[in-house]
Scaffold this motif. Sequence first.
Motif, short mmCIF file in Angstrom:
data_model
loop_
_atom_site.label_atom_id
_atom_site.label_comp_id
_atom_site.label_asym_id
_atom_site.label_seq_id
_atom_site.Cartn_x
_atom_site.Cartn_y
_atom_site.Cartn_z
N ARG A 104 4.30 21.50 -9.07
CA ARG A 104 4.25 22.72 -8.24
C ARG A 104 5.66 23.30 -8.06
O ARG A 104 5.85 24.51 -8.15
N THR A 105 6.63 22.45 -7.81
CA THR A 105 8.01 22.91 -7.61
C THR A 105 8.54 23.61 -8.86
O THR A 105 9.22 24.64 -8.77
N ALA A 106 8.22 23.07 -10.03
CA ALA A 106 8.71 23.66 -11.29
C ALA A 106 7.95 24.92 -11.66
O ALA A 106 8.55 25.89 -12.14
N CYS A 107 6.64 24.93 -11.44
CA CYS A 107 5.78 25.96 -12.05
C CYS A 107 5.12 26.90 -11.05
O CYS A 107 4.19 27.63 -11.41
N ALA A 108 5.57 26.94 -9.82
CA ALA A 108 4.89 27.68 -8.77
C ALA A 108 4.69 29.16 -9.05
O ALA A 108 3.70 29.74 -8.64
N GLU A 118 11.41 34.73 -15.70
CA GLU A 118 12.85 34.57 -15.85
C GLU A 118 13.43 33.77 -14.67
O GLU A 118 14.28 32.91 -14.85
N LYS A 119 12.96 34.03 -13.47
CA LYS A 119 13.42 33.30 -12.29
C LYS A 119 12.98 31.83 -12.38
O LYS A 119 13.77 30.93 -12.09
N LEU A 120 11.75 31.59 -12.81
CA LEU A 120 11.25 30.22 -12.97
C LEU A 120 12.16 29.45 -13.92
O LEU A 120 12.61 28.35 -13.61
N GLU A 121 12.46 30.05 -15.08
CA GLU A 121 13.32 29.40 -16.07
C GLU A 121 14.72 29.12 -15.52
O GLU A 121 15.28 28.06 -15.76
N LEU A 179 8.13 19.28 -19.84
CA LEU A 179 7.70 20.59 -19.38
C LEU A 179 7.95 21.60 -20.51
O LEU A 179 9.01 21.57 -21.13
N ILE A 180 6.96 22.44 -20.76
CA ILE A 180 7.11 23.54 -21.71
C ILE A 180 6.84 24.83 -20.95
O ILE A 180 5.80 24.96 -20.30
N THR A 181 7.78 25.77 -21.03
CA THR A 181 7.56 27.09 -20.46
C THR A 181 7.35 28.07 -21.61
O THR A 181 7.94 27.91 -22.68
N SER A 182 6.50 29.06 -21.39
CA SER A 182 6.29 30.05 -22.45
C SER A 182 5.84 31.37 -21.85
O SER A 182 5.14 31.41 -20.84
N ARG A 183 6.30 32.43 -22.47
CA ARG A 183 5.79 33.77 -22.17
C ARG A 183 5.60 34.47 -23.51
O ARG A 183 6.53 34.65 -24.27
N VAL A 184 4.36 34.86 -23.77
CA VAL A 184 4.01 35.60 -24.97
C VAL A 184 3.79 37.05 -24.54
O VAL A 184 3.02 37.31 -23.61
N THR A 185 4.47 37.96 -25.21
CA THR A 185 4.35 39.39 -24.91
C THR A 185 3.90 40.10 -26.17
O THR A 185 4.44 39.88 -27.25
#
Length: 181
Positions: A21-25, A31-34, A86-92
Amino acid sequence: MLAAPAASQPYPATEVLEAFRTACANTRKFEKLEKQLPKKGWEALPADGEPRIAQLVSKGKAALEDGERLNGHEYRKSVAGRQLYLITSRVTDKSGIWASGCRLYDFEASVPIADADLIKWMTREPTHKEQLPNGGVIRKWEPGWSSGIGVDVDFAGHGGEFNEKFGLSGVVMIASSIGGF
């Protein structure tokens, strides 16, 4: 006289769920999350740091359609004696519509997180629950922590066809959102 073997420790559900939750809230503010992940103790994962993560990232990149752009990174962190990834991703897409995800993996977890622990953590029953072969389970909350963010806490059993196809086993947590319309 032989000493009795040490009792296995229970899965640290509270600590792992809170790390997630702390990482992915807020996947909506990608951009802020990353930017916040290193401040929250997540270390950038080297390209060859974990083959299972590299396999998942490769499959994600291969699934991109023409004109889609992918941003994101891979991280690791030890929480309550567990090595988490943890993997973060944003597909646009070309029109600006985006889908963001933040996925936590505990590959070594041998059982799913108990429903009672998840209901206490989310303060309600999941909106969807599905049993999978090989002891797997999917639990989803729509909405998750807030409107526009979905939350999944799943378990992929060890061994079997799914594990071999995706290189995925253990506890998998996903926070996701879409936008840009």
